[in-house]
Design a protein around this motif. Structure first.
Motif, PDB file in Angstrom:
ATOM      1  N   LEU A  84      42.679  54.241  37.004  1.00  0.00           N
ATOM      2  CA  LEU A  84      42.418  53.726  38.345  1.00  0.00           C
ATOM      3  C   LEU A  84      43.363  54.356  39.362  1.00  0.00           C
ATOM      4  O   LEU A  84      42.950  54.752  40.460  1.00  0.00           O
ATOM      5  CB  LEU A  84      42.568  52.205  38.359  1.00  0.00           C
ATOM      6  CG  LEU A  84      42.455  51.541  39.739  1.00  0.00           C
ATOM      7  CD1 LEU A  84      41.081  51.804  40.356  1.00  0.00           C
ATOM      8  CD2 LEU A  84      42.735  50.045  39.649  1.00  0.00           C
ATOM      9  N   GLN A  85      44.644  54.460  39.005  1.00  0.00           N
ATOM     10  CA  GLN A  85      45.621  55.042  39.922  1.00  0.00           C
ATOM     11  C   GLN A  85      45.253  56.475  40.292  1.00  0.00           C
ATOM     12  O   GLN A  85      45.430  56.900  41.436  1.00  0.00           O
ATOM     13  CB  GLN A  85      47.016  54.991  39.282  1.00  0.00           C
ATOM     14  CG  GLN A  85      47.671  53.618  39.280  1.00  0.00           C
ATOM     15  CD  GLN A  85      47.056  52.654  38.269  1.00  0.00           C
ATOM     16  OE1 GLN A  85      46.231  53.030  37.434  1.00  0.00           O
ATOM     17  NE2 GLN A  85      47.471  51.406  38.320  1.00  0.00           N
ATOM     18  N   GLN A  86      44.726  57.222  39.326  1.00  0.00           N
ATOM     19  CA  GLN A  86      44.328  58.595  39.613  1.00  0.00           C
ATOM     20  C   GLN A  86      43.088  58.653  40.495  1.00  0.00           C
ATOM     21  O   GLN A  86      42.964  59.533  41.351  1.00  0.00           O
ATOM     22  CB  GLN A  86      44.106  59.345  38.299  1.00  0.00           C
ATOM     23  CG  GLN A  86      45.393  59.580  37.520  1.00  0.00           C
ATOM     24  CD  GLN A  86      45.148  60.210  36.158  1.00  0.00           C
ATOM     25  OE1 GLN A  86      44.208  60.969  35.988  1.00  0.00           O
ATOM     26  NE2 GLN A  86      45.988  59.885  35.192  1.00  0.00           N
ATOM     27  N   GLU A  87      42.173  57.711  40.308  1.00  0.00           N
ATOM     28  CA  GLU A  87      40.992  57.655  41.174  1.00  0.00           C
ATOM     29  C   GLU A  87      41.399  57.346  42.613  1.00  0.00           C
ATOM     30  O   GLU A  87      40.897  57.959  43.565  1.00  0.00           O
ATOM     31  CB  GLU A  87      40.025  56.593  40.657  1.00  0.00           C
ATOM     32  CG  GLU A  87      38.825  56.333  41.556  1.00  0.00           C
ATOM     33  CD  GLU A  87      37.920  57.540  41.723  1.00  0.00           C
ATOM     34  OE1 GLU A  87      37.255  57.631  42.771  1.00  0.00           O
ATOM     35  OE2 GLU A  87      37.892  58.409  40.811  1.00  0.00           O
ATOM     36  N   VAL A  88      42.318  56.390  42.791  1.00  0.00           N
ATOM     37  CA  VAL A  88      42.796  56.055  44.133  1.00  0.00           C
ATOM     38  C   VAL A  88      43.534  57.246  44.740  1.00  0.00           C
ATOM     39  O   VAL A  88      43.395  57.543  45.932  1.00  0.00           O
ATOM     40  CB  VAL A  88      43.701  54.808  44.087  1.00  0.00           C
ATOM     41  CG1 VAL A  88      44.311  54.526  45.463  1.00  0.00           C
ATOM     42  CG2 VAL A  88      42.913  53.596  43.603  1.00  0.00           C
ATOM     43  N   ALA A  89      44.303  57.952  43.918  1.00  0.00           N
ATOM     44  CA  ALA A  89      45.020  59.135  44.406  1.00  0.00           C
ATOM     45  C   ALA A  89      44.049  60.185  44.936  1.00  0.00           C
ATOM     46  O   ALA A  89      44.294  60.805  45.984  1.00  0.00           O
ATOM     47  CB  ALA A  89      45.871  59.728  43.286  1.00  0.00           C
ATOM     48  N   LYS A  90      42.946  60.389  44.241  1.00  0.00           N
ATOM     49  CA  LYS A  90      41.949  61.367  44.694  1.00  0.00           C
ATOM     50  C   LYS A  90      41.419  60.992  46.075  1.00  0.00           C
ATOM     51  O   LYS A  90      41.235  61.848  46.941  1.00  0.00           O
ATOM     52  CB  LYS A  90      40.794  61.452  43.695  1.00  0.00           C
ATOM     53  CG  LYS A  90      41.155  62.097  42.361  1.00  0.00           C
ATOM     54  CD  LYS A  90      39.972  62.068  41.404  1.00  0.00           C
ATOM     55  CE  LYS A  90      40.340  62.654  40.045  1.00  0.00           C
ATOM     56  NZ  LYS A  90      39.208  62.567  39.079  1.00  0.00           N
ATOM     57  N   ARG A  91      41.189  59.707  46.284  1.00  0.00           N
ATOM     58  CA  ARG A  91      40.675  59.257  47.579  1.00  0.00           C
ATOM     59  C   ARG A  91      41.726  59.422  48.674  1.00  0.00           C
ATOM     60  O   ARG A  91      41.399  59.784  49.810  1.00  0.00           O
ATOM     61  CB  ARG A  91      40.202  57.809  47.472  1.00  0.00           C
ATOM     62  CG  ARG A  91      39.086  57.646  46.453  1.00  0.00           C
ATOM     63  CD  ARG A  91      38.520  56.258  46.406  1.00  0.00           C
ATOM     64  NE  ARG A  91      37.526  56.177  45.329  1.00  0.00           N
ATOM     65  CZ  ARG A  91      36.596  55.246  45.239  1.00  0.00           C
ATOM     66  NH1 ARG A  91      36.511  54.295  46.154  1.00  0.00           N
ATOM     67  NH2 ARG A  91      35.738  55.244  44.241  1.00  0.00           N
ATOM     68  N   LEU A  92      42.982  59.169  48.334  1.00  0.00           N
ATOM     69  CA  LEU A  92      44.050  59.374  49.315  1.00  0.00           C
ATOM     70  C   LEU A  92      44.213  60.853  49.649  1.00  0.00           C
ATOM     71  O   LEU A  92      44.443  61.219  50.805  1.00  0.00           O
ATOM     72  CB  LEU A  92      45.379  58.829  48.774  1.00  0.00           C
ATOM     73  CG  LEU A  92      45.746  57.377  49.052  1.00  0.00           C
ATOM     74  CD1 LEU A  92      47.184  57.127  48.617  1.00  0.00           C
ATOM     75  CD2 LEU A  92      45.565  57.012  50.519  1.00  0.00           C
ATOM     76  N   LEU A  93      44.107  61.696  48.639  1.00  0.00           N
ATOM     77  CA  LEU A  93      44.255  63.132  48.872  1.00  0.00           C
ATOM     78  C   LEU A  93      43.165  63.642  49.815  1.00  0.00           C
ATOM     79  O   LEU A  93      43.399  64.558  50.611  1.00  0.00           O
ATOM     80  CB  LEU A  93      44.217  63.888  47.542  1.00  0.00           C
ATOM     81  CG  LEU A  93      45.456  63.708  46.653  1.00  0.00           C
ATOM     82  CD1 LEU A  93      45.191  64.234  45.244  1.00  0.00           C
ATOM     83  CD2 LEU A  93      46.672  64.406  47.253  1.00  0.00           C
ATOM     84  N   ILE A 143      54.043  61.980  54.667  1.00  0.00           N
ATOM     85  CA  ILE A 143      54.447  61.047  53.608  1.00  0.00           C
ATOM     86  C   ILE A 143      53.185  60.552  52.918  1.00  0.00           C
ATOM     87  O   ILE A 143      52.251  60.064  53.558  1.00  0.00           O
ATOM     88  CB  ILE A 143      55.248  59.859  54.152  1.00  0.00           C
ATOM     89  CG1 ILE A 143      56.643  60.304  54.582  1.00  0.00           C
ATOM     90  CG2 ILE A 143      55.363  58.756  53.093  1.00  0.00           C
ATOM     91  CD1 ILE A 143      57.510  59.171  55.126  1.00  0.00           C
ATOM     92  N   PHE A 144      53.179  60.686  51.611  1.00  0.00           N
ATOM     93  CA  PHE A 144      52.072  60.257  50.755  1.00  0.00           C
ATOM     94  C   PHE A 144      52.635  59.232  49.785  1.00  0.00           C
ATOM     95  O   PHE A 144      53.670  59.463  49.155  1.00  0.00           O
ATOM     96  CB  PHE A 144      51.529  61.478  50.015  1.00  0.00           C
ATOM     97  CG  PHE A 144      50.356  61.213  49.102  1.00  0.00           C
ATOM     98  CD1 PHE A 144      49.059  61.479  49.523  1.00  0.00           C
ATOM     99  CD2 PHE A 144      50.540  60.722  47.818  1.00  0.00           C
ATOM    100  CE1 PHE A 144      47.970  61.264  48.677  1.00  0.00           C
ATOM    101  CE2 PHE A 144      49.466  60.491  46.979  1.00  0.00           C
ATOM    102  CZ  PHE A 144      48.172  60.764  47.414  1.00  0.00           C
ATOM    103  N   SER A 145      51.983  58.082  49.655  1.00  0.00           N
ATOM    104  CA  SER A 145      52.489  57.056  48.732  1.00  0.00           C
ATOM    105  C   SER A 145      51.309  56.316  48.129  1.00  0.00           C
ATOM    106  O   SER A 145      50.604  55.575  48.824  1.00  0.00           O
ATOM    107  CB  SER A 145      53.414  56.077  49.462  1.00  0.00           C
ATOM    108  OG  SER A 145      53.934  55.112  48.567  1.00  0.00           O
ATOM    109  N   ASN A 146      51.096  56.517  46.842  1.00  0.00           N
ATOM    110  CA  ASN A 146      49.941  55.923  46.155  1.00  0.00           C
ATOM    111  C   ASN A 146      50.367  54.777  45.249  1.00  0.00           C
ATOM    112  O   ASN A 146      51.089  54.985  44.266  1.00  0.00           O
ATOM    113  CB  ASN A 146      49.218  56.997  45.329  1.00  0.00           C
ATOM    114  CG  ASN A 146      47.991  56.447  44.626  1.00  0.00           C
ATOM    115  OD1 ASN A 146      47.244  55.662  45.202  1.00  0.00           O
ATOM    116  ND2 ASN A 146      47.801  56.832  43.372  1.00  0.00           N
ATOM    117  N   LEU A 147      49.933  53.564  45.599  1.00  0.00           N
ATOM    118  CA  LEU A 147      50.124  52.371  44.757  1.00  0.00           C
ATOM    119  C   LEU A 147      51.576  52.191  44.330  1.00  0.00           C
ATOM    120  O   LEU A 147      51.883  52.004  43.152  1.00  0.00           O
ATOM    121  CB  LEU A 147      49.184  52.424  43.556  1.00  0.00           C
ATOM    122  CG  LEU A 147      47.693  52.415  43.924  1.00  0.00           C
ATOM    123  CD1 LEU A 147      46.828  52.526  42.681  1.00  0.00           C
ATOM    124  CD2 LEU A 147      47.330  51.155  44.708  1.00  0.00           C
ATOM    125  N   CYS A 148      52.447  52.236  45.324  1.00  0.00           N
ATOM    126  CA  CYS A 148      53.878  52.004  45.123  1.00  0.00           C
ATOM    127  C   CYS A 148      54.352  50.809  45.942  1.00  0.00           C
ATOM    128  O   CYS A 148      55.220  50.052  45.503  1.00  0.00           O
ATOM    129  CB  CYS A 148      54.649  53.267  45.525  1.00  0.00           C
ATOM    130  SG  CYS A 148      56.405  53.040  45.894  1.00  0.00           S
TER     131      CYS A 148
END
Length: 295
Positions: free
Chosen positions: A27-36, A116-121
């Motif tokens: 899930l974290q990687q899927e959210v990261a793709k959307r943020l990217l 600044i990029f911050s995914n699920l932190c």
């Protein structure tokens, strides 16, 4: 007043999960793709310095270094073992910097970062306005913040199941989307855009869900959590309370609400909070929910 979260527990949990995180964090990687994808807002602008806060094993850091090979890209994480894993992502052909530090006290100079990029932190941070003020400090004027966090509907089934077992909190509290937007405005960010998704993951049983939470370091980090083992009786009560939710396919559902935000650092000299303007609350009714099942 004691802190809501225990930062030492957060560090320990993610340090222990360093070697298992990459495989379990689907899930974290899927959210990261959307943020990217949100970085397309930069259009043709080439940033000089990019900071990935709460980088974990640096999945997103590596993607941003590939996107901007001439930029200085920095992976920053609270857990040193995560940064050891991050080294595997870098490789000799696209190296990036690794810094072990707390998101609440960034060891970077003022006005030194373009993105600044911050995914699920940020769900592990109690004082969001203070953290966002730190983000604003290191961002250059006009710099971009792209981030995500978990919302209050995350693990709601697990929370309610354990409520049948005892009166102790077993799931961390997560911020409302309006509060997240307010915190950005309080720190002086401009033109925030918020969105959210509701994912549904499924598991064979409650132990399978608990094993995955441990594998990604997402254990209960609240300061008032129970410091002893849950015990067979309490776990059985939670399991029995969860069981009626079992779906027709035989799986147990688990909800994960994800809040996304993009915002821009203001021009030099802008106040933290403009005179005559209250915090601009974001009405939940105005935020679209894209329901994405992941099974």
């Amino acid at each position: 007043m004691p802190s809501l979260f225990d930062p030492k527990h957060v560090r320990r949990a993610f340090s222990r999960a360093a070697t298992s995180y990459q495989a379990a964090a689907v899930l974290q990687q899927e959210v990261a793709k959307r943020l990217l994808e949100s970085l397309d807002y930069l259009e043709e602008k080439q940033p000089q310095v990019v900071l990935d806060i709460g980088s974990g094993p640096a999945y997103s850091t590596a993607a941003m270094k590939k996107r901007w090979p001439k930029a200085q890209v920095i992976a920053l994480d609270l857990a040193m073992p995560m940064l050891v894993e991050a080294k595997k992502q870098a490789g000799w052909w696209r190296p990036f910097s690794r810094v072990c530090a707390d998101a609440r006290a960034l060891p970077l100079a003022d006005n030194s970062v373009d993105v600044i990029f911050s995914n699920l932190c940020l769900q592990w941070v109690e004082d969001l306005p203070a953290v966002f003020a730190g983000f604003r400090r290191v961002l250059k004027p006009g710099g971009l913040l792209v981030c995500s966090t978990f919302g209050p509907d995350t693990l709601v089934e697990l929370r309610e199941a354990f409520a049948h077992a005892d009166d102790t909190a077993h799931v961390s509290n997560f911020v409302q989307i309006a509060q997240f937007g307010d915190a950005l405005m309080m720190a002086g960010f401009r033109n925030p855009v918020l969105d959210r998704d509701l994912f549904t993951l499924t598991y064979d049983d409650l132990p399978a869900l608990m094993r995955e939470l441990k594998a990604i370091g997402a254990t209960n980090a609240m300061s008032n959590r129970r410091h002893t083992l849950t015990g067979r009786g309490r776990f059985a009560a939670a399991r029995d309370a969860y069981e009626p939710l079992r779906r027709t396919d035989g799986k147990l559902p688990s909800s994960w609400e994800v809040i996304y935000a993009q915002a821009w650092a203001p021009e030099p000299g802008a106040p933290i909070r403009e005179q005559g303007h209250d915090v601009a609350a974001v009405p939940v009714s105005a935020i679209p929910i894209r329901r994405k099942p992941r099974e």
